[in-house]
Design an enzyme around this catalytic site. Structure first.
Site, short mmCIF file in Angstrom:
data_model
loop_
_atom_site.label_atom_id
_atom_site.label_comp_id
_atom_site.label_asym_id
_atom_site.label_seq_id
_atom_site.Cartn_x
_atom_site.Cartn_y
_atom_site.Cartn_z
N ASP A 104 0.99 -1.13 0.22
CA ASP A 104 0.08 0.04 -0.02
C ASP A 104 1.00 1.34 -0.10
OD1 ASP A 104 -2.96 0.93 0.58
OD2 ASP A 104 -1.63 2.09 1.61
N ASN A 112 -2.18 12.77 -3.36
CA ASN A 112 -2.94 13.05 -4.49
C ASN A 112 -3.55 14.51 -4.13
OD1 ASN A 112 -2.76 11.21 -6.58
ND2 ASN A 112 -4.21 9.89 -5.82
N ASP A 121 -0.29 9.38 -10.16
CA ASP A 121 -0.06 8.34 -11.28
C ASP A 121 1.32 8.09 -11.30
OD1 ASP A 121 -2.85 8.27 -11.34
OD2 ASP A 121 -3.19 9.32 -13.38
N GLU A 147 -4.39 2.40 -4.73
CA GLU A 147 -2.74 2.48 -4.44
C GLU A 147 -2.39 1.17 -3.86
OE1 GLU A 147 -5.01 3.78 -0.59
OE2 GLU A 147 -5.55 3.92 -2.80
#
Length: 193
Positions: A104, A112, A121, A147
């Site tokens: 993770d 983000n 990304d 993620e």
């Protein structure tokens, strides 16, 4: 006899103007039409073989697209489910261990929110690259969720899988960040089963 054996490159000389000459001309015309038909069939066969090869290539590309995550180029979650079931059955049948590493990206939502999805990304792609560099060719890496990544390790004990997870964690944490205004280190947490 030669035509019956498949030799169509034959032309009988026509002599005279009687019924035998008419029959010979008809025979030559028939042999010519059969020759042209065979050439047409061979051309169509070659074209069909070319089209079939293109279709095979397109199907392979579609199969790859169907099991690959477009962002990370890792396998996707659907392929994870299929592979996990298949590997569990195979390892059980062959009395071999099977390990799973779940990864993770730490604080990814905040990443983000602060830096934007484009940077998120890019971070996912970098982590996916580090995962691929850290595993064996027989292992399989997947994008499990937004993620979250998963790695299947056939013939790998839990202890060995923990070493792989640590190798990935260290590789991600120590990987150089691209130059630019974002100098935040990406890290991952890992679980092993």
């Amino acid at each position: 006899k030669r035509v019956a054996a498949g030799d169509l490159d034959i032309y009988l000389p026509v002599r005279g103007g009687d019924e035998i000459a008419d029959l010979t001309r008809a025979f030559n015309d028939m042999a010519q039409r059969i020759r042209e038909g065979r050439e047409s069939l061979e051309k169509a066969r070659d074209e069909l073989a070319h089209v079939n090869a293109g279709l095979r290539d397109a199907n392979r590309a579609l199969e790859t697209l169907a099991i690959t995550d477009g962002l990370t180029s890792l396998f996707n979650r659907r392929h994870f489910q299929e592979s996990l079931d298949k590997e569990m059955r195979r390892c059980e049948r062959e009395s071999r261990p099977l390990s799973l590493v779940l990864l993770d990206l730490d604080h990814f939502k905040e990443f983000n929110d602060r830096w934007g999805h484009t940077e998120g990304d890019a971070a996912l792609r970098r982590v996916a690259g580090q995962v691929m560099k850290s595993i064996r060719s027989t292992d399989m890496a997947f994008r499990y969720g937004g993620e979250e990544l998963a790695v299947l390790l056939p013939s790998c004990t839990k202890e060995q899988a923990a070493e792989v997870a640590e190798k990935i964690r260290v590789a991600v944490a120590s990987s150089p960040q691209p130059p630019g205004r974002f100098s935040v280190k990406t890290t991952v947490s890992a679980g092993v089963a």
